[in-house]
Enzyme design. Sequence first.
Site, PDB file in Angstrom:
ATOM      1  N   ALA A 112       0.863  -1.178   0.000  1.00 29.07           N
ATOM      2  CA  ALA A 112       0.000   0.000   0.000  1.00 29.07           C
ATOM      3  C   ALA A 112       0.902   1.232   0.000  1.00 29.07           C
ATOM      4  O   ALA A 112       2.065   1.158   0.406  1.00 29.07           O
ATOM      5  CB  ALA A 112      -0.888  -0.019   1.232  1.00 29.07           C
ATOM      6  N   GLY A 125       0.735  -4.891   1.087  1.00 29.53           N
ATOM      7  CA  GLY A 125      -0.458  -5.012   0.241  1.00 29.53           C
ATOM      8  C   GLY A 125      -0.205  -5.814  -1.034  1.00 29.53           C
ATOM      9  O   GLY A 125      -1.135  -6.373  -1.612  1.00 29.53           O
ATOM     10  N   GLU A 182      -0.504  -9.324  -0.009  1.00 32.03           N
ATOM     11  CA  GLU A 182      -1.932  -9.511   0.284  1.00 32.03           C
ATOM     12  C   GLU A 182      -2.737  -9.660  -1.010  1.00 32.03           C
ATOM     13  O   GLU A 182      -3.676 -10.454  -1.086  1.00 32.03           O
ATOM     14  CB  GLU A 182      -2.443  -8.335   1.131  1.00 32.03           C
ATOM     15  N   GLU A 189       4.855  -4.654   7.626  1.00 31.72           N
ATOM     16  CA  GLU A 189       4.076  -3.628   8.338  1.00 31.72           C
ATOM     17  C   GLU A 189       4.530  -3.352   9.761  1.00 31.72           C
ATOM     18  O   GLU A 189       4.543  -2.196  10.184  1.00 31.72           O
ATOM     19  CB  GLU A 189       2.584  -4.021   8.344  1.00 31.72           C
TER      20      GLU A 189
HETATM   21  N1  CAA Z   1       4.508   3.195  -1.054  1.00 36.48           N
HETATM   22  C1  CAA Z   1       4.862   4.342  -1.678  1.00 36.48           C
HETATM   23  N2  CAA Z   1       5.949   4.447  -2.471  1.00 36.48           N
HETATM   24  C2  CAA Z   1       6.697   3.347  -2.627  1.00 36.48           C
HETATM   25  C3  CAA Z   1       6.394   2.124  -2.009  1.00 36.48           C
HETATM   26  C4  CAA Z   1       5.231   2.077  -1.188  1.00 36.48           C
HETATM   27  N3  CAA Z   1       4.823   0.941  -0.591  1.00 36.48           N
HETATM   28  N4  CAA Z   1       7.327   1.219  -2.343  1.00 36.48           N
HETATM   29  C5  CAA Z   1       8.198   1.861  -3.153  1.00 36.48           C
HETATM   30  N5  CAA Z   1       7.818   3.139  -3.328  1.00 36.48           N
HETATM   31  C6  CAA Z   1       8.469   4.171  -4.136  1.00 36.48           C
HETATM   32  C7  CAA Z   1       9.716   4.727  -3.421  1.00 36.48           C
HETATM   33  O1  CAA Z   1       9.340   5.699  -2.471  1.00 36.48           O
HETATM   34  C8  CAA Z   1      10.496   5.271  -4.595  1.00 36.48           C
HETATM   35  O2  CAA Z   1       9.934   6.511  -4.961  1.00 36.48           O
HETATM   36  P1  CAA Z   1      10.908   7.744  -5.385  1.00 36.48           P
HETATM   37  O3  CAA Z   1      11.632   7.244  -6.610  1.00 36.48           O
HETATM   38  O4  CAA Z   1       9.939   8.855  -5.676  1.00 36.48           O
HETATM   39  O5  CAA Z   1      11.809   7.982  -4.234  1.00 36.48           O
HETATM   40  C9  CAA Z   1      10.185   4.301  -5.715  1.00 36.48           C
HETATM   41  O6  CAA Z   1       9.000   3.601  -5.317  1.00 36.48           O
HETATM   42  C10 CAA Z   1      11.273   3.260  -5.905  1.00 36.48           C
HETATM   43  O7  CAA Z   1      11.511   2.652  -4.664  1.00 36.48           O
HETATM   44  P2  CAA Z   1      12.984   2.509  -3.999  1.00 36.48           P
HETATM   45  O8  CAA Z   1      13.872   3.613  -4.465  1.00 36.48           O
HETATM   46  O9  CAA Z   1      12.793   2.346  -2.535  1.00 36.48           O
HETATM   47  O10 CAA Z   1      13.469   1.142  -4.675  1.00 36.48           O
HETATM   48  P3  CAA Z   1      14.496   0.089  -4.080  1.00 36.48           P
HETATM   49  O11 CAA Z   1      14.757  -0.888  -5.168  1.00 36.48           O
HETATM   50  O12 CAA Z   1      15.645   0.764  -3.433  1.00 36.48           O
HETATM   51  O13 CAA Z   1      13.667  -0.672  -2.913  1.00 36.48           O
HETATM   52  C11 CAA Z   1      11.757  -1.786  -1.962  1.00 36.48           C
HETATM   53  C12 CAA Z   1      12.558  -1.446  -3.233  1.00 36.48           C
HETATM   54  C13 CAA Z   1      12.598  -2.718  -1.069  1.00 36.48           C
HETATM   55  C14 CAA Z   1      10.481  -2.477  -2.397  1.00 36.48           C
HETATM   56  C15 CAA Z   1      11.440  -0.483  -1.196  1.00 36.48           C
HETATM   57  O14 CAA Z   1      10.886   0.447  -2.093  1.00 36.48           O
HETATM   58  C16 CAA Z   1      10.480  -0.678  -0.071  1.00 36.48           C
HETATM   59  O15 CAA Z   1      10.862  -1.169   0.985  1.00 36.48           O
HETATM   60  N6  CAA Z   1       9.204  -0.279  -0.274  1.00 36.48           N
HETATM   61  C17 CAA Z   1       8.191  -0.350   0.756  1.00 36.48           C
HETATM   62  C18 CAA Z   1       7.692  -1.755   0.929  1.00 36.48           C
HETATM   63  C19 CAA Z   1       6.704  -1.821   2.067  1.00 36.48           C
HETATM   64  O16 CAA Z   1       7.037  -1.558   3.211  1.00 36.48           O
HETATM   65  N7  CAA Z   1       5.464  -2.204   1.761  1.00 36.48           N
HETATM   66  C20 CAA Z   1       4.396  -2.336   2.731  1.00 36.48           C
HETATM   67  C21 CAA Z   1       3.592  -1.093   2.809  1.00 36.48           C
HETATM   68  S1  CAA Z   1       2.460  -1.125   4.155  1.00 36.48           S
HETATM   69  C22 CAA Z   1       1.110  -1.994   3.582  1.00 36.48           C
HETATM   70  O17 CAA Z   1       1.105  -2.519   2.501  1.00 36.48           O
HETATM   71  C23 CAA Z   1      -0.027  -2.026   4.554  1.00 36.48           C
HETATM   72  C24 CAA Z   1      -1.183  -2.881   4.181  1.00 36.48           C
HETATM   73  O18 CAA Z   1      -1.241  -4.050   4.488  1.00 36.48           O
HETATM   74  C25 CAA Z   1      -2.324  -2.321   3.524  1.00 36.48           C
END
Ligand code: CAA
Length: 258
Positions: free
Chosen positions: A63, A108, A111, A131
């Site tokens: 998400a 998400g 999920e 999360e």
């Molecule tokens: N939400 C918003 N933006 C996200 C995102 C997310 N979940 N995942 C990645 N992005 C964005 C980054 O912010 C980045 O944007 P910018 O270029 O504008 O800075 C772009 O995507 C590329 O990401 P990274 O530069 O971080 O890429 P990376 O290869 O270095 O890392 C990754 C990849 C390990 C997936 C890392 O992006 C990451 O950890 N993302 C978050 C994953 C996460 O925690 N997901 C769970 C969210 S909570 C949830 O989902 C709750 C629920 O149950 C509903």
Amino acid sequence: MEYIRMENTGAVAVLTVDRPKALNALNSHVLEEMNEALDSLDPSIVRVMIITGAGEKSFVAGADISEMCTLTKEQGSAFGRKGNALFRRIETLPFPVIAAVNGFALGGGNELAMCCDIRICSENAVFGQPETGLGITPGFGGTQRLARLVGLGMAKQLLYTARNIKASEALRIGLVNAVYPPDELMDAALRLAEQIASNAPIAVRACKKAVNEGIELGMDDAADLEVRLFGDCFETEDQRLGMGSFLKKEKHPPYLNR
Ligand code: CAA
């Protein structure tokens, strides 16, 4: 639509989450468009749907954290309800859904994969529920479906540690059914979809209903459900086609979905 592509060439529909700049993260807009895309499907034609992500790196990276970071308690609940309702809708679509997980399937994203009937992935896929590392619980069904899919102990470990796992470990714990080189994943998903689509659609749908609804019931009620669905097949033309062809030692012609 801005973030969802739906290719529907007859029996097999392919839904692609297409927001590669944010690794296909799910914001409210993406969730709404996904609902719209499902509205556009004709369930009398579609026999299988594949869900995948755009780009080579990510299925869905969760998400959208930038949307969630300022939510109040009420807004957080509403966002969780929105995602949960959509994923339940996908889970209960009448036809089978295959997740072709082509990279990150986090939060998400995992999920979304878990509300599909079958998950296959590429060698570079990464799964996890990060999360608790962000100060929240999963909100789109993760606590419930992960435990049902991989068992309580493994689900709790993944949830509490927020640890990501690679494709090989996802295969070992039964989160995915098969792993493919990245450039072979979509072909494998399409082959699987075609194989399912070549079987009698009413029977395939009845199997989905029997498994999904039966798992929630006691064994006696579940057996009753199966018997009812089994019996229903005998009033279909496809049952006569399938069994008739077998007895004539012929390959059955394409099923009619009636
Ligand atoms: N939400 C918003 N933006 C996200 C995102 C997310 N979940 N995942 C990645 N992005 C964005 C980054 O912010 C980045 O944007 P910018 O270029 O504008 O800075 C772009 O995507 C590329 O990401 P990274 O530069 O971080 O890429 P990376 O290869 O270095 O890392 C990754 C990849 C390990 C997936 C890392 O992006 C990451 O950890 N993302 C978050 C994953 C996460 O925690 N997901 C769970 C969210 S909570 C949830 O989902 C709750 C629920 O149950 C509903």
